[in-house]
Design a protein around this motif. Structure first.
Motif, PDB file in Angstrom:
ATOM      1  N   ARG A 187       0.926  -1.225   0.041  1.00  0.00           N
ATOM      2  CA  ARG A 187      -0.036  -0.078  -0.022  1.00  0.00           C
ATOM      3  C   ARG A 187       0.905   1.218   0.157  1.00  0.00           C
ATOM      4  O   ARG A 187       1.705   1.474   0.989  1.00  0.00           O
ATOM      5  N   GLU A 188       0.442   2.303  -0.932  1.00  0.00           N
ATOM      6  CA  GLU A 188       1.433   3.334  -1.062  1.00  0.00           C
ATOM      7  C   GLU A 188       1.205   4.293   0.059  1.00  0.00           C
ATOM      8  O   GLU A 188       1.896   5.279   0.244  1.00  0.00           O
ATOM      9  N   ASP A 189       0.160   4.079   1.051  1.00  0.00           N
ATOM     10  CA  ASP A 189      -0.338   5.031   1.909  1.00  0.00           C
ATOM     11  C   ASP A 189       0.392   4.786   3.163  1.00  0.00           C
ATOM     12  O   ASP A 189       0.065   5.460   4.406  1.00  0.00           O
ATOM     13  N   SER A 191       4.041   3.609   5.501  1.00  0.00           N
ATOM     14  CA  SER A 191       5.341   3.640   5.098  1.00  0.00           C
ATOM     15  C   SER A 191       6.285   2.687   6.350  1.00  0.00           C
ATOM     16  O   SER A 191       7.276   2.516   6.150  1.00  0.00           O
ATOM     17  N   GLN A 194       3.445  -1.269   6.077  1.00  0.00           N
ATOM     18  CA  GLN A 194       2.843  -1.867   4.942  1.00  0.00           C
ATOM     19  C   GLN A 194       3.151  -3.551   4.867  1.00  0.00           C
ATOM     20  O   GLN A 194       2.280  -4.086   4.044  1.00  0.00           O
ATOM     21  N   GLU A 239      -0.010   6.047  11.943  1.00  0.00           N
ATOM     22  CA  GLU A 239      -0.210   5.052  10.877  1.00  0.00           C
ATOM     23  C   GLU A 239      -0.819   3.831  11.270  1.00  0.00           C
ATOM     24  O   GLU A 239      -1.647   3.333  10.895  1.00  0.00           O
ATOM     25  N   ARG A 242      -4.655   4.040  12.394  1.00  0.00           N
ATOM     26  CA  ARG A 242      -5.428   3.974  11.199  1.00  0.00           C
ATOM     27  C   ARG A 242      -5.359   2.572  10.434  1.00  0.00           C
ATOM     28  O   ARG A 242      -6.547   2.464   9.973  1.00  0.00           O
TER      29      ARG A 242
END
Length: 302
Positions: A187-189, A191, A194, A239, A242
């Motif tokens: 997932r690009e969102d 960091s 993932q 992160e 979320r």
């Protein structure tokens, strides 16, 4: 070969050149020579392309990104470059033990329909010495399988709930079935978390995890890593919150309530936040202390 193709070893790099060279040498020293190494350099350190050219090994492919992609986009590029049926995403500060490729190939031959293969791992510090951290010990004692005598095959909601409670896997040591990962990728969102997001999605789709008892990898923990830096500031936890909240909703819809509850509670991550408090207190980082306490002590949902 029929059962197992050449193992692709993908190495997304950014950082210390000396550690990168040590990682590459650990690949060159494999007892099983049926591997292909692809290094995707996201940095600009001098002399690195020349060092790779001097190796003179046709199994080693080196490329440098025209511009810095960042960690997740570089991971995604590595996945796109995989040519074999299985691959490993080696960290540029980690080390393969000499039997890593042989160990992984044996596990794949034994359980060819799995998507994730976790070998035994030795944790080391930045100097290469064996290391034991509180986080590693908690995950090993509370979450990791206790049976170290044989190869295990795990799957389904119990595995998802277990990993969402405490992720005891070591991402750079894992071998992956390429077709399963290419369908999802990273997932690009995200960091920092993932890898867990990818693993949970694979499990949700019915894929299996093989736990191999043979120790074949040396995983380096040191203060210079991206995850450590973001943990000290508390940035990684935003992160994480979320992700856990999102995946809990998805797992409820999938009919996995136990895994959804584990995601909402994310106990291991809360404990991790508490373990970082002494460092934040020593550095008198008031904002970080408030962030870590808020994350660790917030009421978990049922």
């Amino acid at each position: 070969m029929t059962a197992v193709d050449t193992l692709d070893i993908m190495l997304p790099h950014y950082g210390d050149t000396g550690l990168l060279q040590a990682a590459v040498r650990s690949v060159l020293d494999q007892t099983d020579k049926d591997w292909r190494l692809t290094v995707v350099d996201d940095g600009r350190e001098e002399g690195v392309p020349e060092w790779f050219a001097s190796l003179g090994d046709s199994r080693v492919r080196y490329m440098r990104n025209e511009r810095n992609l960042g960690i997740t986009k570089n991971f995604r590029k590595c996945v796109e470059l995989v040519e074999s049926t299985h691959f490993t995403m080696l960290g540029s500060d980690d080390l393969l033990l000499p039997d890593y490729v042989a160990t992984i190939r044996a596990a794949i031959e034994a359980v060819p329909d799995a998507a994730i293969y976790q070998p035994g791992v030795e944790v080391i510090d930045e100097h290469g010495n064996p290391s034991t951290t509180l986080g590693d010990e908690v995950k090993k004692r509370l979450y990791a399988p206790k049976d170290k005598s044989r190869r295990l095959v795990l799957s389904g909601e119990p595995l998802a709930a277990n990993l969402l409670g405490g992720n005891w896997l070591y991402f750079p040591s894992i071998a992956w079935r390429a077709d399963a990962v290419k369908e999802i990728s990273f997932r690009e969102d995200l960091s920092v978390i993932q890898d867990l997001a990818l693993i949970i999605e694979l499990i949700r789709r019915g894929e299996k995890l093989v736990v191999e008892p043979v120790t074949a990898f040396r995983y380096r923990r040191h203060s210079g890593s991206l995850s450590s830096a973001e943990a000290v500031t508390g940035a990684r936890f935003g992160e994480a919150v979320r992700f856990f909240n999102e995946v809990a909703v998805e797992l409820d819809r999938h009919g996995w309530p136990k895994a959804a509850r584990a995601a909402r509670r994310h106990l291991s991550m809360r404990l991790h936040a508490l373990t970082l408090l002494p460092g934040a207190l020593r550095q008198r980082r008031t904002d970080t202390i408030r962030t870590l306490l808020g994350y660790a002590l917030s009421s978990s949902q049922r």
